[in-house]
Design a protein around this motif. Structure first.
Motif: not given
Lengths: 320, 123
Positions: B69, B111, B115, B120
């Motif tokens: 990431l 992102l 997620w 995450l």
């Protein structure tokens, strides 16, 4: 190039590099103690233990330098230097007073500073790997993971200031600074400062050196002078991060009578931030390793993106 | 152009000063400190008991996904800096804003995707 001028600047940078971290260290001793209802060091040097860190330095220099039998000797011995020198390099680029009050003007200031700051983490990784100690290895990896997570919000927050000022030069940013930037960039400031704390592995982001889990992380096997250099790197890091936050978000030398007293304002703002760093250490429990990652990716990165959007909109609206 | 190189020449000198500082410190340390290695002293430290197994143990690097990431996002973000110096130049107006939101949109979607994929979270 004026040789004398350059020589003086080098000397000044080295002096600041050796004195300011000690001041922060002594302040930490005293502030922590008083916050915890103690008095802290009182003996060394007589007056409120002012020479405690000098005494520590003398002690460190006399200690035996143990390199574990299983360690990767060269890398192990070199690691403290790799951790320390980048902070010295960064210090030269930070402006502290108007009109040439900077070690060296670097046009790509923000870029240079952020790039060099990242190198320091290599020292911890090297130490962690070369120690041939399970706990050191874990600590080193945690340090690396922490850098990966927090470098991004730091970069984004810094980019927001560069957008506001229209330049990436640190002196240029201070030249363009106006006071209403402080509330405008406040989200970025918080993100930058928090990410800086995390990169320094300061509490509450000190899982890489969590003593109750992994002894002292990457620094477990270090003794004497090499250990002292790692500590110096940590405190120099505090000075650098606080000074950078000051320059980028709090107006650096801007303040009353800035022409003459600019350097005082820089030092004062940096000192207040350093105090906050110590304060956070006393008042906050350590975050767990996964919590540290989550804070970065699910809180700081979105906040930093929000700040960039805000900066862009305000700037373009003002321009038209 | 000479100014540009002058700046980095000074930075180079600072690096030399730093290396000298470390060298002098290590050299002086060698002269000052005792050297009495014993086999116990050279053992790896593991909470006081003798170390078990190899020092370079297998560990599960759970955060390698974060590393991916990071690489993706950081490479994207670097482009922000050159753009930041010119985006508010007169004549661009709303165009740069639209560009910026497209850029931020890409980052945010990336992102969000990570997620939602559960990357995450650890457990």
């Amino acid at each position: 190039m004026d040789v004398l001028d350059v020589g003086l600047r080098l000397l000044a940078v080295l002096a600041a590099f050796l004195v300011l971290p000690l001041l922060v260290g002594q302040t930490e001793h005293k502030v922590m103690a008083h916050m915890q209802g103690r008095v802290g060091p009182m003996y060394a040097g007589g007056f409120h233990g002012w020479a405690q860190l000098v005494a520590d330095g003398v002690k460190f220099a006399q200690k035996e330098d143990v390199v574990p039998a299983g360690a990767d000797r060269r890398v192990f011995q070199l690691a403290p230097a790799v951790a320390l020198v980048p902070y010295l390099l960064v210090l030269v680029a930070i402006p502290f007073a108007p009109g040439g009050g900077v070690g060296q003007v670097i046009d790509a200031g923000i870029f240079f500073v952020l790039a060099v700051l990242g190198v320091g983490v290599l020292g911890s990784l090297m130490g962690g790997w070369a120690s041939a100690n399970k706990f050191s290895l874990l600590g080193g990896l945690r340090t690396g993971a922490q850098l990966l997570a927090y470098e991004l919000p730091m970069l984004l927050a810094a980019a927001s200031v560069a957008m506001a000022a229209g330049t990436v030069s640190l002196t240029g940013i201070l030249g363009a600074f106006e006071w209403w930037w402080v509330p405008w960039q406040i989200i970025g400031a918080v993100v930058f400062f928090t990410a800086g704390l995390a990169e320094l592995q300061r509490p509450p982001f000190d899982a890489p050196v969590a003593d109750s889990e992994i002894i002292f992380g990457a620094y477990t096997e270090y003794t004497g002078l090499r250990f002292a250099l790692f500590l110096l790197a940590e405190y120099a890091g505090i000075v650098v991060i606080c000074a950078l936050t000051t320059v980028l978000f709090l107006g650096g030398w801007h303040g009353p009578y800035a022409e003459d007293l600019g350097w005082v304002w820089t030092l004062l703002k940096t000192a207040v931030l350093a105090f906050v760093v110590v304060w956070l250490r006393v008042t906050h429990p350590r975050l767990r390793e996964d919590q540290i990652q989550r804070v970065a990716w699910t809180a700081l990165v979105p906040l930093a993106l929000l700040q960039i959007a805000l900066t862009g909109v305000v700037k373009v609206v003002l321009q038209s | 152009m000479p100014d540009y190189f002058h700046g980095y020449a000074v930075v180079g000198l600072v690096a030399v000063v730093g290396v000298l500082f470390v060298a002098v410190a290590f050299g002086a340390g060698r002269l000052l400190r005792p050297m009495v290695p014993t086999s116990e002293k050279l053992l790896t430290y593991e909470c006081g008991v003798d170390p078990v197994g190899e020092g370079w143990a297998h560990t599960q690097v759970r955060y390698y996904v974060y590393a991916f990431l990071y690489v993706i996002f950081a490479v994207d973000s670097v482009f922000l800096f050159p753009w930041a110096t010119v985006f508010a130049e007169p004549g661009f107006g709303g165009t740069t804003l639209v560009e910026m939101f497209v850029f931020l949109g890409f980052l945010s979607v990336g992102l969000l995707y990570a997620w939602r994929k559960g990357v995450l979270a650890w457990t």
